[in-house]
Structures are given as structure tokens and as C-alpha cells.
Design a protein around this motif. Structure first.
Motif, PDB file in Angstrom:
ATOM      1  N   PRO A 176       0.830  -1.211   0.000  1.00  0.00           N
ATOM      2  CA  PRO A 176       0.000   0.000   0.000  1.00  0.00           C
ATOM      3  C   PRO A 176       0.864   1.261   0.000  1.00  0.00           C
ATOM      4  O   PRO A 176       1.844   1.348   0.756  1.00  0.00           O
ATOM      5  N   TYR A 177       0.498   2.213  -0.837  1.00  0.00           N
ATOM      6  CA  TYR A 177       1.261   3.462  -0.913  1.00  0.00           C
ATOM      7  C   TYR A 177       1.044   4.278   0.360  1.00  0.00           C
ATOM      8  O   TYR A 177      -0.069   4.388   0.873  1.00  0.00           O
ATOM      9  N   GLY A 178       2.117   4.850   0.863  1.00  0.00           N
ATOM     10  CA  GLY A 178       2.037   5.680   2.066  1.00  0.00           C
ATOM     11  C   GLY A 178       2.117   4.905   3.360  1.00  0.00           C
ATOM     12  O   GLY A 178       2.110   5.494   4.436  1.00  0.00           O
ATOM     13  N   ASP A 179       2.213   3.575   3.274  1.00  0.00           N
ATOM     14  CA  ASP A 179       2.236   2.712   4.455  1.00  0.00           C
ATOM     15  C   ASP A 179       3.650   2.176   4.660  1.00  0.00           C
ATOM     16  O   ASP A 179       4.032   1.144   4.095  1.00  0.00           O
ATOM     17  N   THR A 185       7.447  -4.661   6.548  1.00  0.00           N
ATOM     18  CA  THR A 185       7.054  -6.065   6.650  1.00  0.00           C
ATOM     19  C   THR A 185       7.462  -6.832   5.400  1.00  0.00           C
ATOM     20  O   THR A 185       7.985  -7.951   5.477  1.00  0.00           O
ATOM     21  N   ALA A 186       7.224  -6.221   4.240  1.00  0.00           N
ATOM     22  CA  ALA A 186       7.565  -6.888   2.974  1.00  0.00           C
ATOM     23  C   ALA A 186       9.061  -7.114   2.852  1.00  0.00           C
ATOM     24  O   ALA A 186       9.516  -8.187   2.419  1.00  0.00           O
ATOM     25  N   ARG A 219      14.975   4.991   5.127  1.00  0.00           N
ATOM     26  CA  ARG A 219      15.534   4.277   6.285  1.00  0.00           C
ATOM     27  C   ARG A 219      15.286   2.779   6.184  1.00  0.00           C
ATOM     28  O   ARG A 219      16.200   1.969   6.419  1.00  0.00           O
ATOM     29  N   ILE A 220      14.066   2.401   5.819  1.00  0.00           N
ATOM     30  CA  ILE A 220      13.712   0.983   5.738  1.00  0.00           C
ATOM     31  C   ILE A 220      14.536   0.283   4.662  1.00  0.00           C
ATOM     32  O   ILE A 220      15.017  -0.841   4.858  1.00  0.00           O
ATOM     33  N   CYS A 221      14.719   0.932   3.530  1.00  0.00           N
ATOM     34  CA  CYS A 221      15.538   0.345   2.468  1.00  0.00           C
ATOM     35  C   CYS A 221      16.975   0.141   2.947  1.00  0.00           C
ATOM     36  O   CYS A 221      17.585  -0.914   2.694  1.00  0.00           O
ATOM     37  N   ALA A 222      17.514   1.134   3.639  1.00  0.00           N
ATOM     38  CA  ALA A 222      18.887   1.021   4.146  1.00  0.00           C
ATOM     39  C   ALA A 222      18.991  -0.112   5.168  1.00  0.00           C
ATOM     40  O   ALA A 222      19.949  -0.900   5.158  1.00  0.00           O
TER      41      ALA A 222
END
Length: 422
Positions: A176-179, A185-186, A219-222
């Protein structure tokens, strides 16, 4: 403009016939539904048809931030055509170096390596190929996102109507966009991924994410070793009233996709701009990803001029101010139908969406505006949303014209809603 000189036959019947025979019967049907208008000339904020009627262009799918045929861009392109429009690809070509330097100067710090292409979809494909070169074969994008219609780029789109006949060559996951929590989680499960996100979804219906979302994505990608690709093909170079959608949150992706406004409204050109680390595979092997016409001198002249015009004419700040004025104008003009026929008006800068109660009303609004001499666009992934992406050159007279057009359209929509019982 008072003189219309055209080479091809501009008779509507002849053009329609040629479309039916050689271009697209579907496109011909659509043109017939909208009056078979044949566009033949443009300048600034205006487009003219074959009969000499002027239209205020608030569409163009986000290409014309600097307006149509900006004198500086036209001069740069004309000069380049007169000297050296295409390159041999064997020797060094100075205009590409100039354009790359100009673009890198205005991108977020650290995004220094530019790979030029000819379309936004090609920029997306470039980013996906870079990710695969780094071993990141898993693709993650957002529901409602749009990143192009080539079969690779289509994988990043969550089953739009035009994807149905095609099996994605590169299957992708969609969150979902913006989530930000859903993205985390993914990415927590499975191999490191390539994440492709827009700062504001354009074809998705001008969806603006919550504040802090892009920073969370970075941040999550890093944290999970994912390659972060920010698709600013439609939003970048001032469209949102900031240089980039990434600017307000001081975000720096691994790859930034650029297009539309980079053309200066004259020559198609796009780019993928990457950090040194991300670009390393292309840096080592210059033949890993190439295209005959990518980085053509004539396109590079347009790109360098476009960046210069946006910067030196203050079009980023102008887009921000005009965007505020346009949002206020739309709320006032559409007030009689806001809340039922028009469910929401939203946007940033000069990327604005008007959401209708159903797609038929959205189509009716497009036609009413066309009759009033105003061009707007529908949204490919959100058929209820009419999208405005005007040049950052709108005058007070242009705004007044828009006010009259939307006020009249509101009255017509109200009558339609009464008939339909909305």
C-alpha cells in the motif's frame, strides 16, 4: 499567434482516416468522441488547433513546466541541429557532458552519475537493470504506482487495465502506498529488493503520502539492504513546487528517475541519476546498458537548457505559488459540487487532482473543460481523477479563465448529478 503554417494535411477527416488506417483505430475513436480537434501550434501556455482556436494547456502529462517552445530551449535545440544533432557514439560528445553536469548540479547531494535515455519507461528499466547488476532481483513497488508501459516497467504496476494482456517478465510485489510499516514487513521477508516509489503518485490519481513517508522508505531500504529508486519522472524538476519530491524531507535515493520536464517541452529525454556506489556496474562497463539514440546531442541541448531555464527563471518557486493559487481557485469554483459530485481536490505545486464521484463524471468534466478551451488529463490508474499539470507560466488572465471554465463545469456537473440522483 495569428499565423498557422503546417506541413501535413490538418483536415480533421483526413487525419482521422490516417489514424484509422495506420496509427490506431482506438485512438481515432477517442478523438472522434472529443470533437476531432487537430492541434497544430503551441507557445507558452497555449495550444492552437487547425481552425485557429486557442486552448489553455493544463495537461500535457506534466511535460510543459517551462511552457511550449520556450525560446531558450528552442534556440539551444535549433543551434544543435544546425551543427551536430546526432553523435557517432564513438567519440566524446561535449553536450552530453554539459547536460549531465547541469542535472547533477540540481539533484540531491551524492547523486552524481547520469545515464540519459529517451523516455521515462527507459529510465525505469535502467534502474531495474542496475539493481539486478547488484544482485537485487526482487522488485517491490506501491499499489497505484505508475512507472511506464514497457513490459519490464509494467511489472512495477499492480495490475492496471492496460497490463491485463501481458504477463510481467519480472514479477513484483506491491505494498500500500504511504504505508511504511507495510513496506518494512515486505522487506523483512525474502531477499534484498529494489524498491521503486513515487513521492506523489501521478497516474495513481495525485495521491500525496503522509509527512515523513519518504524518509521512512529511505531508512527501511537502508536497514534491509534494498536499493531505493525514487521515480520523479513526473514530479521532479519543480513540478511539486520544490526541485524534487525528495527535497522537503531531505531524502537521497540510490537512483533518481527524471523525465518529462527535462525535455524542456521540446525534445524527449529522460535520465536515471545514481550514486557512485549504485552506478558502479555501468561505470566499469560503459557497454553494459546503451541505446543508439540515448544522449543524442540534440536532446542533451534541450535538457541542459531546460535545467537552466527552471533554475534561472525561478520556476520552482513560481510553481509553488501558482499551485496554492490554483488549489484555492478550484475549491471556490467547484464549491457547489464539492463533497458529492467532486469528492476531493488535492495536490502539491502544479500537480493537482480533482476526484469525481465516478469515472463518467470525470470524463464529463474533461469534455466540459475542452469545450471551454482548457486541456486537462485523466489519470491512467485512477479513472475518477482529472489531473492538472499546467506550465509554471500561468498569468492572472489564465487563472481567471480557469476560474470561469471550472465554475461553468460545476454547474453542468450539478445538473448531471441531479439527473443521475447523486
Amino acid at each position: 499567434m495569428s499565423t498557422f503554417t503546417t506541413g501535413p494535411d490538418t483536415d480533421a477527416a483526413a487525419v482521422l482516416d490516417a489514424y484509422r488506417r495506420h496509427v490506431s483505430r482506438g485512438r481515432a475513436r477517442l478523438a472522434a468522441m472529443t470533437g476531432s480537434v487537430v492541434e497544430t501550434a503551441s507557445e507558452g501556455t497555449s495550444v492552437w488547433d487547425a481552425a485557429g482556436r486557442e486552448y489553455l494547456d493544463c495537461g500535457g502529462y506534466g511535460v510543459f513546466l517551462v511552457g511550449h517552445r520556450h525560446p531558450r530551449v528552442v534556440a539551444a535545440v535549433t543551434d544543435q541541429i544546425g551543427r551536430h544533432p546526432l553523435a557517432t557514439r564513438l567519440l566524446l560528445e561535449p553536450v552530453a557532458a554539459t547536460a549531465a553536469t547541469a542535472l547533477a548540479r540540481v539533484t540531491p547531494p551524492g547523486l552524481d552519475y547520469v545515464h540519459f535515455v529517451t523516455s521515462g519507461a527507459e529510465a525505469t528499466e535502467t534502474a531495474v537493470k542496475l539493481a539486478r547488476a547488484h544482485g537485487k532481483r526482487r522488485l517491490v513497488s506501491a499499489v497505484g504506482g505508475y512507472h511506464g508501459k514497457t513490459t519490464g516497467a509494467l511489472a512495477l504496476t499492480a495490475k492496471p487495465f492496460y497490463q491485463a494482456p501481458f504477463h510481467p517478465l519480472l514479477p513484483a510485489e506491491h505494498v500500500p502506498y504511504g504505508d511504511a510499516a507495510a513496506l518494512e514487513t515486505a522487506l523483512s521477508a525474502g531477499e534484498p529488493a529494489c524498491v521503486v516509489i513515487e513521492p506523489v503518485q501521478g497516474e495513481g490519481g495525485v495521491v500525496v503520502p503522509p509527512a515523513g513517508y519518504l524518509g521512512d522508505v529511505q531508512r527501511i531500504c537502508a536497514d534491509h539492504g534494498a536499493l531505493f529508486v525514487l521515480d520523479e519522472i513526473q514530479t521532479g524538476l519543480g513540478r511539486l513546487g520544490t526541485w524534487w519530491g525528495a527535497t522537503p524531507e531531505d531524502v537521497r535515493p540510490d537512483v533518481l528517475l527524471v523525465g518529462k520536464n527535462l525535455s524542456g517541452g521540446v525534445i524527449p529525454v529522460a535520465a536515471a541519476v545514481a550514486t557512485r556506489e549504485t552506478y558502479a556496474p555501468f561505470d566499469r562497463d560503459p557497454f553494459l546498458h546503451t541505446s543508439t539514440f540515448a544522449g543524442a546531442p540534440v536532446a542533451m541541448a534541450a535538457a541542459a537548457a531546460a535545467v537552466g531555464v527552471i533554475d534561472e527563471e525561478g520556476l520552482v518557486a513560481r510553481a509553488a505559488g501558482l499551485g496554492e493559487s490554483l488549489l484555492k481557485l478550484l475549491h471556490e469554483a467547484l464549491a457547489p459540487v464539492l463533497g458529492d459530485v467532486v469528492t476531493e481536490i488535492r495536490g502539491r505545486g502544479l500537480l493537482i487532482g480533482v476526484e469525481l464521484a465516478d469515472e463518467h463524471l470525470a470524463g464529463e468534466l474533461v469534455l466540459h473543460l475542452l469545450e471551454a478551451g482548457v486541456l486537462v488529463n485523466h489519470s491512467l490508474n485512477a479513472h475518477r481523477v482529472v489531473r492538472l499539470t499546467p506550465p509554471a507560466l500561468l498569468s492572472a488572465a489564465d487563472l481567471e479563465r480557469l476560474s470561469r471554465a471550472f465554475t461553468a463545469a460545476a454547474g453542468a456537473l450539478a445538473r448531471t448529478a441531479t439527473r443521475k440522483g447523486i
